[in-house]
Design an enzyme around this catalytic site. Structure first.
Site, short mmCIF file in Angstrom:
data_model
loop_
_atom_site.label_atom_id
_atom_site.label_comp_id
_atom_site.label_asym_id
_atom_site.label_seq_id
_atom_site.Cartn_x
_atom_site.Cartn_y
_atom_site.Cartn_z
N ASN A 210 0.80 -1.32 0.34
CA ASN A 210 -0.07 0.01 0.14
C ASN A 210 0.99 1.20 0.06
O ASN A 210 2.16 1.34 0.01
CB ASN A 210 -1.00 0.06 1.14
N PRO A 305 -2.89 -11.17 10.55
CA PRO A 305 -3.15 -10.87 11.95
C PRO A 305 -3.17 -9.63 11.95
O PRO A 305 -2.62 -8.64 11.08
CB PRO A 305 -1.81 -11.57 12.53
O1 C5P Z 1 -8.44 -1.86 10.59
P1 C5P Z 1 -7.54 -0.64 10.33
O2 C5P Z 1 -6.54 -1.15 9.31
O3 C5P Z 1 -8.24 0.28 9.68
O4 C5P Z 1 -6.81 -0.11 11.53
C1 C5P Z 1 -5.95 0.72 11.51
C2 C5P Z 1 -5.17 0.42 12.75
O5 C5P Z 1 -4.89 -0.72 13.15
C3 C5P Z 1 -3.57 1.03 12.59
O6 C5P Z 1 -3.19 1.51 13.82
C4 C5P Z 1 -2.91 0.00 12.12
O7 C5P Z 1 -1.41 0.07 12.15
C5 C5P Z 1 -3.60 -1.04 12.84
N1 C5P Z 1 -3.47 -2.34 12.06
C6 C5P Z 1 -2.69 -3.54 12.55
N2 C5P Z 1 -2.74 -4.49 11.79
C7 C5P Z 1 -3.68 -4.91 10.64
C8 C5P Z 1 -4.41 -3.85 10.56
C9 C5P Z 1 -4.37 -2.88 10.97
O8 C5P Z 1 -1.88 -3.39 13.49
N3 C5P Z 1 -3.48 -6.14 10.29
#
Ligand code: C5P
Length: 398
Positions: A210, A305
C-alpha cells in the site's frame, strides 16, 4: 512555563501595526527567565523603537545585516547559533513570503536561514492579505519545513476589517513556545511504534502492498525519543533515515511485524500502531516467478493478523495502545468503531480523502479519540503533531 528558564530566544519583529505587541512578548519571556535578543526588520522600526525593545530585553537590538559594528559584536551566524528558538511575532505577509522563498536580504531572514533552532511565526496582517492564495501557499511551504505557525486570531483589525489576521495575544504565543520545549515527559518510558507499509509476497519478485510512506511513524519515533523515551521503531520497507536514539527493527510482512511487536512491545508503556499493515496476504507464495501466460489471474488471499488488536489483548499488554484510523468517509464513526473493536486506548483519526494531508504528505491534521472525548489537533507538520500527541499521552500515563 518553566521550560523557558535560561532558554535563548531570538524574537524577530517585522513591520506591521501589531509590532507594538512585541514589547509585551519580550517582557513576558524575560519574566519567565528566558534570555531574549531582539532582531527587527527596518519596517518594524517604523512601528516601535529599538530603544523600547532594548530596554525590555536588556540587550542591544539587532537590525542590520551589513553593519561592521554589529557583525563585530554578535554576527548573524553567531546569533543563529545562539538561539534555542527563533520566534517571529508579528510576521507580516512580506516576511512570510521572504522566509518561504529562502531569501537572505536582511538580518532576520538570514538568521532564519542559518539557524538550526526551531522557528515559530505568529502572522499578523489584514484578513484579505491572510486569505490571499499567495500567503496561503507561503504558509503551507513553511509548515512543510516544520516552521510552527501560531494563529492568527480572528476579530477586529487595526484597519477596521473583522476577520482572521490578528496577532495571537502575547501570553498565548509564550505558552506555545514554552510547550515546544517539552520537558523530558517520557523519560525512562518504553515506547514501541510500528510504521510504514507491509509487503506480502506473491512470488520471489512481486508483492501486495500500500501507499504508506512511514513519515508519521518516523515522526512519532523522533518525538518520543526527544521526550526521553526508549524507542523501538518496527518498520516495513520505507526510504527514511532512522531518527536519533531510536532502535530500528526492519520487517517485511505483517507476520514479521506481529512477531517483532510481540517481542519488543510486551509490557511497554506506549504501543503505537502507525503502520499500514496489509489486510490480506496471498494464501500461497509461488516459489518461482509467476508467468504471464493467462489473460486472467486469480489469487487466493487470506486475512493477515491484526498487529495492534493482538497487542491490545496480550497477557503483558502495553499500558497504552494507540491505533490510527485512515478514513475516507464517516471518519469519527469508523474511528470509534476501531477503538472498541480493537480494545484500544486511543485512536488517531485522519481523513485520507484530502490530498493536502495524510499519505506521503509532510502535513496532517488529526482527531484524537478515546473512550470519553475527541480532541482535534489542527493542521501541522507531522513532527509538530507527533510532539503534541506524545504530550497528551505522557500526561495520560502520569
Ligand atoms: O483496521 P484498520 O487497518 O483501519 O486499522 C488501523 C489501525 O490498525 C492502525 O493503527 C494499524 O497500524 C493497525 N493494524 C494492525 N494490523 C493490521 C491492520 C491494522 O496493527 N493487520
Amino acid at each position: 512555563m518553566g521550560h523557558l528558564f535560561n532558554r535563548n530566544i531570538i524574537v524577530g519583529v517585522s513591520g506591521g501595526i501589531a509590532a507594538y505587541k512585541s514589547a509585551e512578548l519580550v517582557r513576558e519571556l524575560r519574566k519567565l527567565g528566558a534570555r531574549v535578543k531582539v532582531v527587527m526588520t527596518r519596517g518594524a522600526t517604523e512601528f516601535i523603537t529599538p530603544l523600547t525593545l532594548q530596554a525590555l530585553s536588556g540587550e542591544p537590538v539587532h537590525i542590520d545585516l551589513l553593519n561592521e559594528a554589529a557583525e563585530a559584536g554578535m554576527g548573524h551566524i553567531e546569533l543563529a547559533r545562539w538561539a534555542d528558538a527563533l520566534l517571529i511575532a508579528p510576521a507580516t505577509a512580506d516576511l512570510l513570503a521572504r522566509l518561504a522563498a529562502g531569501r537572505a536580504d536582511d538580518l532576520l531572514c538570514t538568521i532564519a536561514l542559518a539557524t538550526p533552532a526551531p522557528i515559530m511565526v505568529a502572522p499578523a496582517m489584514n484578513q484579505h492579505m491572510w486569505s490571499n492564495p499567495s500567503t496561503a501557499a507561503n504558509i503551507a511551504t513553511l509548515m512543510k519545513r516544520a516552521v510552527t505557525v501560531i494563529g492568527p486570531a480572528a476579530g477586529e483589525q487595526a484597519c477596521g476589517d473583522v476577520g482572521p489576521g490578528r496577532l495571537v495575544e502575547p501570553e498565548h504565543i509564550v505558552a506555545q513556545l514554552a510547550e515546544s520545549f517539552s520537558a523530558q515527559s517520557l523519560a525512562g518510558r518504553r515506547v514501541v511504534i510500528t510504521a510504514g507499509p507491509t509487503q506480502e509476497a506473491l512470488d520471489p519478485v512481486r508483492y501486495l502492498s500500500n501507499h504508506s510512506s512511514g513519515k508519521m511513524g518516523f515522526a512519532l519515533a523522533r518525538a518520543a525519543a526527544e521526550a526521553g523515551a526508549l524507542v523501538t521503531l518496527i518498520t516495513g520497507p520505507v526510504v527514511l533515515s532512522t531518527p536519533m536514539n531510536v532502535e530500528r527493527i526492519d520487517v517485511v510482512s505483517a507476520d514479521d511485524m506481529l512477531e517483532a511487536a510481540q517481542l519488543h512491545g510486551a509490557g511497554c508503556d506506549i504501543f503505537v500502531g502507525a503502520a499500514a499493515v496489509a489486510d490480506y496476504r496471498p494464501a500461497t507464495v509461488s516459489g518461482q516467478k509467476i508467468k504471464k501466460s493467462e489473460d486472467r489471474i486469480v489469487f487466493d488471499l487470506m486475512k493477515n493478523p491484526d498487529v495492534i488488536a493482538t497487542m491490545a489483548v496480550m497477557e503483558q499488554r502495553p499500558t497504552l495502545v494507540i491505533g490510527f484510523a485512515a478514513e475516507t468517509e464517516k471518519m469519527l464513526e469508523h474511528a470509534r468503531g476501531k477503538l472498541l473493536k480493537k480494545s484500544l486506548d486511543f485512536v488517531i483519526a485522519n481523513d485520507v480523502s484530502r490530498s493536502d494531508i495524510g499519505f506521503n504528505s509532510d502535513l496532517n491534521c488529526v482527531s484524537v479519540i478515546d473512550h470519553t472525548s475527541c480532541t482535534e489537533l489542527p493542521l501541522a507538520n507531522k513532527s509538530v503533531l507527533a510532539k503534541r500527541l506524545f504530550d497528551m499521552l505522557a500526561s495520560r500515563l502520569s
